[in-house]
Design an enzyme around this catalytic site. Structure first.
Site, short mmCIF file in Angstrom:
data_model
loop_
_atom_site.label_atom_id
_atom_site.label_comp_id
_atom_site.label_asym_id
_atom_site.label_seq_id
_atom_site.Cartn_x
_atom_site.Cartn_y
_atom_site.Cartn_z
CE LYS A 102 -8.74 -0.93 -0.37
NZ LYS A 102 -9.28 -0.80 -2.18
CG ASP A 155 -5.85 1.02 -2.10
OD1 ASP A 155 -6.86 0.43 -3.11
OD2 ASP A 155 -5.56 1.66 -1.72
N1 GLU Z 1 -6.75 -1.96 -4.45
C1 GLU Z 1 -7.77 -1.89 -5.87
C2 GLU Z 1 -9.14 -1.28 -5.84
O1 GLU Z 1 -9.59 -0.47 -4.89
C3 GLU Z 1 -8.08 -3.27 -6.05
C4 GLU Z 1 -8.44 -4.48 -5.50
C5 GLU Z 1 -7.61 -6.37 -6.31
O2 GLU Z 1 -7.23 -6.53 -6.89
O3 GLU Z 1 -8.53 -7.07 -5.26
O4 GLU Z 1 -10.25 -1.99 -6.68
#
Ligand code: GLU
Length: 448
Positions: free
Chosen positions: A129, A169
């Site tokens: 992340k 996100d």
């Molecule tokens: N931010 C989203 C999550 O919390 C998607 C992440 C992604 O698609 O890589 O899963």
């Protein structure tokens, strides 16, 4: 709360010592550890091999300066992060969050959650992340572009189709992904579609990706209801938030016959007994990037409430889709009192530990985000598949794949909860099923 297994307690204390002051990260780790007692008793090799400790330590953490110039000519400095948590199942995969609350502890909690979530999807993706304390709210398109270009000028050296694949996100949607992808392409001189997901449909994006987290959440909740012989038809639903996850959760809940009576943003919550007007909500939030106060102006029957909690609105199904720790113990007590039967997390860790306990004790069906909101990242993995094969699938086929993946996650959670002695407990199911998969891979790949 029940005491942790002594081995797990020892490891948890190391996590606390090593990561001082990172409350959300501690919370995310503890929430997983609370489920793992039966697993480590059955499989002591997970403790002996120190697999769990290895999983709590990110493979790599990058923190960098992001300088950029605003519209008045002033130099702004933000901080950028990418925490590459685990790549035992595939390239690091997870979103970028642009919000003033972002700090290392928040990114670590999100990255930690992501490795379990991604394992649950059954797709070959590791977890990571990133993000920044940059606040896109009120910024012009040019300012957002300047920020994104500067952010990518450092990030590009750490990512790649086979290394680390960021996405969106909170605060990062199609506009930001476009600017980030453009800068990556310019610096590297590669049209490497698979380096980012959440791209626009005309330049390598996947159909249903935008809708996937919200749709997937509702598909998961539908499976929970189905397991009790029930459905969404005629249900009263409350969805917190009004961003990408919330909007498409509302859309799918409506398609399945529910009425959505409330949603929220940081200025308060809207109650609309006639049912949230989805087109108006999209216009206000997606097109105009406005506030819910503007929704009420266009909708005389609806009211904006600026005090109290959205969880006081009576509902059958609650879908927290805003942000971490938004649903606290009082909110959970209120939901139970008003007869809610399902709570499924669209956001990451929106329910506090105390609130989760209240819901589980009251036999409310509760789905943790790592299971219920995994449709977003799963569809990102479908986007990666399409990019790798230079293909583009139809809406119908992609949505079918998403539905199948959500059913698979539900099935894995349900059977793992049974196996580890907690039938019907999706928290235990999600944590144990994903942990076993990850820990087996950690053991198989050796000490790396
Ligand atoms: N931010 C989203 C999550 O919390 C998607 C992440 C992604 O698609 O890589 O899963």
């Amino acid at each position: 709360m029940a005491a942790l297994d002594p081995h797990l307690q020892e490891i948890y204390e190391v996590v606390l010592r090593r990561n001082p002051g990172e409350a959300e990260f501690h919370q995310a780790v503890l929430e997983v550890f609370e489920s793992l007692g039966p697993v480590v008793r059955k499989r002591p090799e997970y403790v002996e091999s120190r697999a769990l400790e290895r999983m709590c330590e990110p493979e790599r953490q990058v923190i960098f300066r992001v300088p950029w110039i605003d519209d008045s000519g002033r130099i702004e400095i933000n901080r950028g992060f990418r925490v590459e948590f685990s790549s035992v199942l595939g390239p690091f995969k997870g979103g970028l969050r642009f919000h003033p609350s972002v700090n290392l502890g928040i990114v670590k909690f999100l990255g930690f959650e992501q490795i379990f979530k991604n394992a649950l999807t059954g797709m070959p993706i590791g977890g990571g992340k990133g993000g920044s304390d940059f606040d896109p709210k009120g910024r012009s398109n040019r300012e957002v572009m300047a920020f994104c270009q500067s952010f990518m000028t450092e990030l590009y050296r750490h990512i790649g189709e086979y290394t680390d694949v960021p996405a969106g996100d909170i605060g990062v949607g199609g506009r930001e992904i476009g600017y980030l992808f453009g800068q990556y392409k310019r610096i590297t001189n590669l049209y490497e579609s698979g380096v980012l997901t959440g791209k626009g449909l005309g330049w390598g994006g996947s159909r249903v990706r935008k809708e996937a987290t919200g749709y997937g959440l509702v598909f998961f909740a539908q499976e929970m209801l189905r397991a009790r012989g029930d459905s969404f038809d005629g249900k009263r639903v409350v969805v917190s938030g009004s961003g990408n996850v919330a909007i498409y959760a509302v859309e799918m809940a409506l398609q399945l016959g529910a009425t959505v009576v409330a949603c929220s943003d940081s200025s308060g919550y809207v109650v609309d007994e006639g049912g949230i007007d989805l087109e108006l909500l999209k216009q206000v939030k997606e097109v105009d990037r406005g506030r819910l106060a503007d929704y009420v102006v266009g909708r005389p029957g609806a009211t904006l409430v600026t005090e109290g909690s959205i969880w006081d609105v009576v509902c059958d199904v609650a879908l927290p889709c805003a942000t971490q720790n938004e649903l606290d113990e009082d909110a959970a007590i209120s939901l139970v009192k008003h007869g809610a039967s399902v709570v499924a997390e669209g956001a990451n860790m929106p329910t506090t530990r105390a609130a989760t306990r209240v819901l589980l004790d009251a036999d409310v069906l509760f789905a943790p985000g790592k299971a219920a909101n995994a449709g977003g990242v799963a569809t990102s993995a479908l986007e990666m598949q399409q990019n790798a094969s230079r293909d583009s699938w139809t809406h119908e086929y992609t949505q079918d794949r998403l539905e199948g993946i959500m059913r698979g996650i539900h099935e894995r959670c349900a059977s793992s909860a049974d196996e580890f002695g907690a039938p019907g407990n999706y928290v235990v199911g999600a944590n144990t099923s994903s942990f076993v998969q990850l820990a087996d891979a950690v053991l198989a790949l050796g000490v790396i």
